[in-house]
Every structure is written in structure tokens, then in C-alpha cells.
Design a protein around this motif. Structure first.
Motif, PDB file in Angstrom:
ATOM      1  N   LEU A  30       0.838  -1.194   0.000  1.00  4.35           N
ATOM      2  CA  LEU A  30       0.000   0.000   0.000  1.00  4.35           C
ATOM      3  C   LEU A  30       0.875   1.247   0.000  1.00  4.35           C
ATOM      4  O   LEU A  30       1.867   1.310   0.731  1.00  4.35           O
ATOM      5  N   ARG A 214      -9.649   6.243  -2.839  1.00  3.79           N
ATOM      6  CA  ARG A 214      -9.594   4.839  -3.258  1.00  3.79           C
ATOM      7  C   ARG A 214     -10.250   3.989  -2.192  1.00  3.79           C
ATOM      8  O   ARG A 214     -10.156   4.285  -1.001  1.00  3.79           O
ATOM      9  N   LEU A 216     -10.259  -0.033  -1.024  1.00  2.00           N
ATOM     10  CA  LEU A 216      -9.591  -1.316  -1.200  1.00  2.00           C
ATOM     11  C   LEU A 216     -10.224  -2.348  -0.283  1.00  2.00           C
ATOM     12  O   LEU A 216     -10.666  -2.030   0.819  1.00  2.00           O
ATOM     13  N   LEU A 223      -4.405  -6.517  -0.292  1.00  2.00           N
ATOM     14  CA  LEU A 223      -5.385  -5.505  -0.635  1.00  2.00           C
ATOM     15  C   LEU A 223      -5.653  -5.537  -2.136  1.00  2.00           C
ATOM     16  O   LEU A 223      -4.735  -5.647  -2.935  1.00  2.00           O
ATOM     17  N   GLU A 224      -6.924  -5.417  -2.497  1.00  2.00           N
ATOM     18  CA  GLU A 224      -7.302  -5.377  -3.904  1.00  2.00           C
ATOM     19  C   GLU A 224      -8.354  -4.304  -4.108  1.00  2.00           C
ATOM     20  O   GLU A 224      -9.071  -3.949  -3.166  1.00  2.00           O
ATOM     21  N   PRO A 225      -8.467  -3.738  -5.290  1.00  2.00           N
ATOM     22  CA  PRO A 225      -9.494  -2.722  -5.540  1.00  2.00           C
ATOM     23  C   PRO A 225     -10.881  -3.263  -5.227  1.00  2.00           C
ATOM     24  O   PRO A 225     -11.216  -4.411  -5.563  1.00  2.00           O
ATOM     25  N   HIS A 226     -11.687  -2.436  -4.556  1.00  2.00           N
ATOM     26  CA  HIS A 226     -13.045  -2.854  -4.215  1.00  2.00           C
ATOM     27  C   HIS A 226     -13.923  -2.759  -5.454  1.00  2.00           C
ATOM     28  O   HIS A 226     -13.906  -1.756  -6.175  1.00  2.00           O
TER      29      HIS A 226
END
Length: 229
Positions: A30, A214, A216, A223-226
Motif C-alpha cells: 500500500l 480509493r 480497497l 489488498l485489492e481494488p473494491h
């Protein structure tokens, strides 16, 4: 990013397990730049609060590095870690941690006192922050006189009062009605932008996540994009 292009917060390959060996997350990376708000969502028990504690230096990961303003938390001793938290980090805890034997003004001013801010500015800054969260004129009150939502507002004012470089917030609007939550989130967003801070917010609230730059999702693999953003 800072003027030199470096993030306020840098996390690389962070991993954490719990007693018994269950892996909460691993390979977590991150960056959070100056003026940026990052919201983190995820299922209960996935380790969101644990992650915030690691970012604040209150807990340690099993592997990986965390840098705040370029300073490696893992390389600090206890005294240096405490000093960094006092000077550069503001934390909004779910449990508030408001001291019942201090007035609200004294509670909010505590971070300023811990960094030996000039006495003439301490009370004025604390009163301004209380007004900013809708508690103007309540500085002489005590915690026992407040509702849960009011205590949460005091906790947010205390986290912002010393203008930290990194703001960490665990469900910061969880006890607030929608109108008050809007006031508090606007204050948070304004503080981040004006002070060039970075903020990481853990939340289940879509309205709270909506203020972030952002969003996440925390999973066991990092962590990944929501998907909602």
C-alpha cells in the motif's frame, strides 16, 4: 505524495497471522500519498483493525515493512516509536479511549501537550477542533456527560488536533447519525487536503467509504481494488 514524490505511508509485503497459525493477510502492499484518503473494507475478522494497529506501530507484522514519512517502523525502538506516534500519527479507535477524569478540552489537547506545543495555542486549537466536530462550547464537559456519538466526535477531534502526517481511523462514523457523520467526514477530508496528510479509514459504511479517493478490500492475500469503486 510529498513534494519530493515519496508517499506518506508505504507498506511492502506485510504479513500477519494470529495465535494458532491462521493467516490474516500476506503480501500486503500500500502507498498513501499526501492529501489522499484510502478506505479499507472487508469481512469481519479479516484483520482490518489489526492492520491499522500495525500501521501505527502498536503491533508488528510477521514480515514486511511499514514506512511513515520515510521512517521504517520496524527499525525503531520503543521510545522512538512512541515519539513518532505522538508527532506524526492520529488514531481514531473504535473504543474511543477518552479519559474520563479530563475535560473534553483536555482530552482533545492531549496530543499537543505530549509534543510540548506552546501553551498559548493548545486550548485555542482544542476548542477549534471541538467546534469543528459540532461540540462548540462543550470543552469544560466530562466524558460521563456525553453520548457514544459525542465521544466519537471527541476522539476524532483529538486525532486531528496536532495536524498529523498520517491519520488512521477505525470505523470513525460508526456511532454517528448521518448528518453528524457528514460534518465529521467533511472535517476529515478538509484536514487531509489542507495539511497534506494521508488517511487510512477502516469502515463498513458505504457513505464513509465514499469520501475516499480509493477503496480497497482486505483479503487473506492482501489488498485489492473494491468492486464497488
Amino acid at each position: 505524495m510529498r513534494p519530493d514524490g515519496t508517499p506518506v505511508l508505504t507498506v511492502r509485503d506485510l504479513a500477519k497471522s494470529v495465535p494458532g497459525g491462521r493467516q490474516l493477510f500476506s503480501n500486503l502492499r500500500l502507498d498513501a500519498g499526501a492529501g489522499e484518503i484510502v478506505a479499507i473494507v472487508g469481512e469481519s475478522g479479516v484483520g482490518k483493525s489489526t492492520l491499522l494497529n500495525i500501521l501505527a506501530g502498536l503491533d508488528a507484522g510477521d514480515a514486511g515493512t511499514v514506512l511513515v514519512d520515510g521512517i521504517n517502523l520496524g527499525a525503531l525502538g520503543e521510545a522512538a516509536s512512541t515519539k513518532l506516534r505522538r508527532e506524526r500519527i492520529g488514531f481514531v479507535f473504535q473504543a474511543f479511549h477518552i479519559l474520563p477524569y479530563l475535560t473534553l478540552r483536555q482530552n482533545v489537547a492531549l496530543p499537543l501537550a505530549l509534543i510540548s506545543a506552546e501553551r498559548g495555542t493548545v486550548d485555542a486549537r482544542a476548542e477549534a477542533m471541538l467546534a469543528g466536530v459540532g461540540l462548540e462550547g462543550r470543552g469544560s464537559s466530562y466524558a460521563r456527560d456525553l453520548s457514544g456519538g459525542e465521544l466519537q466526535r471527541v476522539a476524532i477531534a483529538r486525532a486531528l488536533v496536532h495536524r498529523p502526517a498520517l491519520i488512521l481511523a477505525d470505523e470513525p462514523t460508526g456511532n454517528l447519525d448521518p448528518d453528524t457523520a457528514d460534518v465529521v467526514l467533511n472535517l476529515l477530508r478538509r484536514s487531509v487536503r489542507e495539511e497534506g496528510a494521508a488517511a487510512v479509514i477502516v469502515t463498513h459504511s458505504q457513505a464513509t467509504a465514499a469520501v475516499a479517493d480509493r477503496v480497497l478490500r482486505l483479503t487473506a492475500t492482501g489488498l485489492e481494488p473494491h468492486a464497488g469503486r
